[in-house]
Write a protein that holds these residues in place. Structure first.
Motif, short mmCIF file in Angstrom:
data_model
loop_
_atom_site.label_atom_id
_atom_site.label_comp_id
_atom_site.label_asym_id
_atom_site.label_seq_id
_atom_site.Cartn_x
_atom_site.Cartn_y
_atom_site.Cartn_z
N LEU A 302 -2.81 -9.05 1.88
CA LEU A 302 -1.84 -9.26 0.81
C LEU A 302 -1.34 -7.92 0.30
O LEU A 302 -2.14 -7.00 0.10
CB LEU A 302 -2.47 -10.01 -0.37
CG LEU A 302 -3.32 -11.25 -0.08
CD1 LEU A 302 -3.98 -11.73 -1.37
CD2 LEU A 302 -2.46 -12.35 0.52
N SER A 303 -0.05 -7.82 0.01
CA SER A 303 0.48 -6.61 -0.62
C SER A 303 1.70 -6.96 -1.45
O SER A 303 2.55 -7.74 -1.02
CB SER A 303 0.84 -5.55 0.42
OG SER A 303 1.79 -6.03 1.34
N GLY A 304 1.74 -6.40 -2.66
CA GLY A 304 2.87 -6.66 -3.53
C GLY A 304 2.48 -6.61 -4.99
O GLY A 304 1.46 -6.00 -5.36
N PHE A 327 -8.07 -8.84 2.36
CA PHE A 327 -7.74 -7.44 2.11
C PHE A 327 -6.42 -7.40 1.34
O PHE A 327 -5.51 -8.17 1.65
CB PHE A 327 -7.61 -6.67 3.42
CG PHE A 327 -8.78 -6.89 4.36
CD1 PHE A 327 -9.93 -6.15 4.23
CD2 PHE A 327 -8.72 -7.87 5.34
CE1 PHE A 327 -11.02 -6.37 5.06
CE2 PHE A 327 -9.79 -8.10 6.19
CZ PHE A 327 -10.95 -7.35 6.04
N TYR A 328 -6.33 -6.51 0.35
CA TYR A 328 -5.11 -6.54 -0.45
C TYR A 328 -4.78 -5.17 -1.02
O TYR A 328 -5.63 -4.30 -1.19
CB TYR A 328 -5.23 -7.56 -1.58
CG TYR A 328 -6.43 -7.41 -2.47
CD1 TYR A 328 -6.39 -6.60 -3.61
CD2 TYR A 328 -7.62 -8.07 -2.18
CE1 TYR A 328 -7.49 -6.47 -4.43
CE2 TYR A 328 -8.73 -7.94 -2.99
CZ TYR A 328 -8.66 -7.14 -4.12
OH TYR A 328 -9.76 -6.99 -4.93
N ASP A 329 -3.50 -4.99 -1.30
CA ASP A 329 -2.97 -3.78 -1.91
C ASP A 329 -2.04 -4.23 -3.02
O ASP A 329 -0.97 -4.79 -2.76
CB ASP A 329 -2.22 -2.94 -0.88
CG ASP A 329 -1.77 -1.59 -1.42
OD1 ASP A 329 -2.15 -1.27 -2.56
OD2 ASP A 329 -1.04 -0.88 -0.71
N SER A 330 -2.45 -4.02 -4.26
CA SER A 330 -1.70 -4.49 -5.43
C SER A 330 -0.84 -3.36 -5.96
O SER A 330 -1.35 -2.29 -6.29
CB SER A 330 -2.68 -4.97 -6.50
OG SER A 330 -2.00 -5.55 -7.58
N PHE A 331 0.48 -3.58 -6.02
CA PHE A 331 1.43 -2.53 -6.41
C PHE A 331 1.56 -2.46 -7.93
O PHE A 331 2.44 -3.10 -8.51
CB PHE A 331 2.80 -2.82 -5.80
CG PHE A 331 2.90 -2.60 -4.32
CD1 PHE A 331 1.78 -2.43 -3.54
CD2 PHE A 331 4.14 -2.55 -3.70
CE1 PHE A 331 1.88 -2.23 -2.17
CE2 PHE A 331 4.25 -2.35 -2.34
CZ PHE A 331 3.11 -2.18 -1.57
N GLU A 332 0.72 -1.69 -8.55
CA GLU A 332 0.78 -1.59 -10.00
C GLU A 332 1.77 -0.50 -10.41
O GLU A 332 2.05 0.43 -9.65
CB GLU A 332 -0.60 -1.27 -10.58
CG GLU A 332 -1.03 0.18 -10.49
CD GLU A 332 -1.26 0.69 -9.09
OE1 GLU A 332 -1.19 1.91 -8.88
OE2 GLU A 332 -1.51 -0.14 -8.20
#
Length: 346
Positions: A302-304, A327-332
């Motif tokens: 996940l990314s966003g 697995f994830y990348d959170s766009f803060e």
């Protein structure tokens, strides 16, 4: 008071002062704990507390879902030790040997992908290369000492160039500069690669889900897989508001046409009348949940935006997805950018 922290399964140990976050203590002593925003939003530093107690100064952080809290997860960037700790962070000690560098780069090309998305191609010095894994990110080091993180949108195949997808954020200092003042050949300074969002070895089929410019790291991962030979099913879900926000739609459709293993599902949350949209609508994580009611046999990336990532994590774990396969990348947003956005809305 000082507490001993043991990191499993690697067995690393370090000491945390009672007045410093566990993440800061580990990094200070050379333990490569994963992290992202350091503000309790992205969730990248989450680890399971096996023994001991932690506490937070300002209540429970946003980056943890109720399900994760029940399973003993803690965000190490905001967690303070109250006793000796044993934590489970499988990425520690298992990360590939990647050197983090601070390097100058030149803006080789600027291309508008949409009204509010700019593609920057950065060229590294002739004598330098940045070894990275598709999906990781870099920080742009600003002159005022602040930094802005952006995912790498290309695979490390031609490692002389780095590709970024930068969305214009109203009130954003750096993104405003990119869209109004930056010119090709401008010089920047970067640091990276950073982050633990990259493709793991697995025989399980993949679900890649991105929101907005969260497509960028997924693009790099897909390019890497296509270069190596896509040998298992891959489902890409890209969620945006309107059709114009699918800024590389034609490119992805061409990939899907050439690679039978790749399924592409764009999802619009607010399609416009002129879009004449015949595809999926609603929230992108709900589309994934509807198509895959049982996720136990998949790896999910996940990314966003943080709200999308949080909603997806809760939904997918409830549908049987093991934590080790998520697995994830959170766009803060940076604190000053978030403040400017709130002031603009006022």
């Amino acid at each position: 008071m000082t507490f001993k922290v043991t990191v499993q399964p690697a067995g690393h140990t370090f000491w945390a002062e009672e007045n410093e976050p566990v993440l800061e203590a580990g990094l200070r002593q050379g333990v490569a704990l994963p992290y992202g925003c350091r503000g309790g939003v992205c969730g990248s530093c989450a680890a399971t507390v096996l023994k001991g107690q932690v506490h937070y100064l300002d209540g429970q952080p946003l980056g943890l879902s109720p399900v994760e809290l029940e399973r003993g997860k803690a965000l190490l960037c905001l967690a303070y030790a109250q006793s000796d700790l044993e934590i489970d962070s499988p990425q520690v000690g298992l990360e590939p040997d990647i050197e983090i560098k601070a390097l100058p780069v030149r803006v080789e090309k600027m291309r508008k992908l949409a009204d509010d998305v700019m593609e920057l191609t950065l060229k590294l010095p002739a004598s330098e290369r940045l070894r990275f894994f598709a999906g990781q990110y870099i920080d742009i080091l600003l002159k005022n000492g602040k930094r802005r993180g952006f995912s790498l949108a290309n695979a490390p195949i031609d490692d002389q160039f780095l590709e970024l997808h930068i969305r214009h954020v109203p009130g954003g200092q750096f993104t405003g500069f990119v869209f109004s003042e930056m010119k090709e050949k401008a010089l920047l300074r970067i640091e990276g690669p950073l982050g633990s969002f990259y493709l793991r070895e697995s025989e399980r089929p993949l679900i890649l889900m991105g929101g907005g410019t969260g497509f960028a790291p997924l693009k790099g991962i897909l390019e890497q897989m296509m270069a190596q030979g896509m040998d298992k099913p891959v489902h890409l879900y890209w969620g945006v508001r309107a059709k114009a926000d699918l800024y590389m739609d034609a490119v992805v459709r061409s990939w899907a046409a050439r690679h039978p293993q790749l399924t592409y599902v764009p999802v619009l949350s607010e399609p416009k009348a002129e879009d004449n949209w015949q595809g999926r609508t609603g929230w992108v994580h709900e589309a994934v949940a509807a198509d895959f009611p049982d996720l136990v046999g998949h790896d999910v990336y996940l990314s966003g935006p943080p709200p999308m990532v949080q909603a997806a994590k809760a939904a997918f774990l409830a549908q049987g997805l093991p934590e080790a396969q998520l697995f994830y990348d959170s766009f803060e947003y940076s604190p000053d950018t978030l403040k400017a956005m709130q002031e603009n809305k006022a």
